[in-house]
Design an enzyme around this catalytic site. Structure first.
Site, PDB file in Angstrom:
ATOM      1  N   CYS A  40      12.451 -26.471 -20.381  1.00 48.52           N
ATOM      2  CA  CYS A  40      11.529 -25.572 -21.071  1.00 48.52           C
ATOM      3  C   CYS A  40      11.880 -25.415 -22.545  1.00 48.52           C
ATOM      4  O   CYS A  40      11.022 -25.033 -23.345  1.00 48.52           O
ATOM      5  CB  CYS A  40      11.497 -24.217 -20.388  1.00 48.52           C
ATOM      6  SG  CYS A  40      13.121 -23.493 -20.100  1.00 48.52           S
ATOM      7  N   GLU A  54       6.892 -17.362 -17.826  1.00 43.38           N
ATOM      8  CA  GLU A  54       7.322 -18.310 -18.865  1.00 43.38           C
ATOM      9  C   GLU A  54       6.417 -19.518 -18.743  1.00 43.38           C
ATOM     10  O   GLU A  54       6.423 -20.211 -17.725  1.00 43.38           O
ATOM     11  CB  GLU A  54       8.787 -18.711 -18.658  1.00 43.38           C
ATOM     12  CG  GLU A  54       9.291 -19.677 -19.716  1.00 43.38           C
ATOM     13  CD  GLU A  54      10.631 -20.278 -19.353  1.00 43.38           C
ATOM     14  OE1 GLU A  54      10.758 -21.518 -19.411  1.00 43.38           O
ATOM     15  OE2 GLU A  54      11.550 -19.521 -19.008  1.00 43.38           O
ATOM     16  N   GLY A 103       6.634 -21.984 -15.212  1.00 40.39           N
ATOM     17  CA  GLY A 103       5.837 -23.157 -14.912  1.00 40.39           C
ATOM     18  C   GLY A 103       4.846 -23.468 -16.013  1.00 40.39           C
ATOM     19  O   GLY A 103       5.059 -23.110 -17.185  1.00 40.39           O
ATOM     20  N   SER A 104       3.747 -24.090 -15.654  1.00 46.80           N
ATOM     21  CA  SER A 104       2.801 -24.578 -16.653  1.00 46.80           C
ATOM     22  C   SER A 104       1.945 -23.454 -17.216  1.00 46.80           C
ATOM     23  O   SER A 104       1.707 -22.438 -16.555  1.00 46.80           O
ATOM     24  CB  SER A 104       1.887 -25.632 -16.019  1.00 46.80           C
ATOM     25  OG  SER A 104       0.952 -25.019 -15.144  1.00 46.80           O
ATOM     26  N   GLY A 137       0.345 -20.526 -14.932  1.00 48.04           N
ATOM     27  CA  GLY A 137       0.881 -19.209 -15.271  1.00 48.04           C
ATOM     28  C   GLY A 137      -0.185 -18.251 -15.752  1.00 48.04           C
ATOM     29  O   GLY A 137      -0.190 -17.072 -15.378  1.00 48.04           O
TER      30      GLY A 137
END
Length: 440
Positions: free
Chosen positions: A247, A210, A186-187, A191
């Protein structure tokens, strides 16, 4: 079921699941998702706006990786027999076993409602390792999460898998001692906040996050001359794939000044139709990030796409001076062309990079700068792509989908491919323990 009951059930079943026939269970999950695809895909489309054709491809990827990881759901041991002549002292018999770390909390992603969500790679690799999973559903597709969760739960023993929804429950689970590891896609903001929670516990746990990446593409002078139009078209097709919500979307296009690649890319970008973003929160974040780039004094607009793709441009000198503002992820259909005056300046841009998931080189085989560029990128990224595009991550044995921070919180590990299982296994060495006493 309350969160406390869910965590109790996961902890209670952890040892028996570690000894269970996990391969058969993973294959049963894959079969169940395939069988329900005609019901799941329209639901996913309704909640995420992702085109059905891409969603069907994502279902194939999801069930393929479940079956691939099923083949890896086996004990992992290394045996050193006793050796009295081993220097500098006799070596005892050692059996190195990798045991499941325990219940895992998985935070589902928004942009891949199948492959990085309820039954996605994090869940599949944790289950293959022998760990129960508590899945924090993404708010962008709650009904799909429940429907997929029912398929997963039906294939597993009671307590091995559960879905939770609230942000409060997700944070509470992350700090609960019954959870032994966590995975997140995610962001960077969300994160990092979760990572800090996981590592500030009285008993810190691994947090495999991630977080974000601009995935730069570097085009050498020789490549620009040899196949500039092809490269520009490929770049646009890559950064607009999935409405730029992948991503590995390339966000920087580093090209020779005067090559015309920016203009060629702009022509291609104008041909790409607008596509809805995943949800209002992502649309708002995209508008905010794009607005900051557009408003920067050193940035000019090549294509003002509005709801369609946007393409901006700047210089390598500007990037070197304003790195934090310009080397930033814009999650959505926008990208930044960076024009360099010399290949040494191109290398300077590569040296400024933070950690990235990917770095791409468009070069000729006899390009004199290529080896140095590849070597420099390898210092900053988890995957170096040669004359290709970073979007499209193969689910296989040699894939590394990771990278130095802030791309991920753990650059030693991958979230895609069979090596993803290693995140959830803890080594234990047994010294001179008789075979009949060793754990199964």
């Amino acid at each position: 079921m309350s969160l406390d009951d869910t965590l109790d059930a996961a902890a209670r079943v952890a040892r028996s699941w570690a000894r269970a026939d996990r391969a058969t269970a993973l294959e049963k999950i894959a079969d169940g998702i395939d069988a329900a695809a005609d019901e799941l895909v329209p639901l996913a489309h309704e909640e995420t706006h992702i085109p059905e054709v891409r969603l069907r491809g994502e279902v194939v990827r999801t069930t393929f990786q479940l079956r691939l990881l099923a083949k890896e759901a086996r004990p992992r041991t290394v045996v050193d027999e006793a050796d009295p002549a081993w220097p500098p002292a006799p070596r005892p018999k050692l059996v190195l076993a990798r045991r499941p770390i325990g219940p895992v909390l998985v935070f589902a992603a928004s942009n891949f409602p199948f492959a990085f969500s309820v039954a996605g790679g994090d869940t599949a690799s944790a289950l293959a390792a022998g760990c129960p999973v508590v899945l924090k559903a993404h708010p962008g597709h709650p009904r799909l999460s429940d429907a997929t969760g029912e398929i997963v739960r039906a294939a597993l023993p009671e307590g091995v898998f559960a879905v939770i929804h609230s942000e409060e429950d997700g944070r509470a689970a992350l700090t609960d001692p019954r959870i032994r590891a966590a995975a997140f896609t995610g962001s960077p903001v969300a994160g990092r906040a979760l990572f800090d929670l996981a590592t500030s516990r009285p008993d810190p746990i691994p947090f495999y996050g991630e977080l974000g990446s601009v995935n730069p593409v570097f085009v050498t002078e020789a490549a620009a001359k040899a196949r500039g139009a092809e490269i520009a078209a490929g770049y646009v097709d890559s950064f607009t794939m999935g409405a730029g919500q992948l991503c590995t979307k390339p966000g920087l296009f580093v090209v020779p000044a005067g090559s015309g690649l920016g203009e060629l890319a702009a022509e291609r970008a104008r041909e790409v139709a607008a596509a809805p973003l995943l949800n209002d929160r992502i649309a708002s974040g995209y508008a905010n990030a794009l607005g900051k780039l557009v408003g920067h004094d050193e940035v000019r607009t090549l294509v003002d796409g509005g709801a369609a793709p946007s393409l901006l441009a700047t210089t390598a000198a500007a990037v070197l001076e304003h790195r934090e503002a310009l080397e930033t992820e814009c999650f959505g259909p926008a990208s930044l062309v960076v024009e360099y005056s010399s290949e040494s300046e191109m290398l300077d841009v590569a040296r400024t990079l933070d950690g990235q998931l990917t770095g791409t080189v468009q070069a000729e085989d006899d390009d004199p700068v290529a080896a140095e560029l590849v070597d420099e990128l390898a210092e900053h990224v988890g995957r170096v792509v040669w004359n290709g595009w970073p979007t499209g991550v193969a689910v296989t044995h040699a894939m590394h989908h990771g990278g130095p921070y802030p791309a991920t919180t753990s650059p030693l590990h991958t979230s895609v491919g069979t090596a993803a299982i290693e995140r959830f296994l803890r080594p234990v060495a047994f010294q001179n323990v008789p075979d009949q006493v060793l754990p199964a």
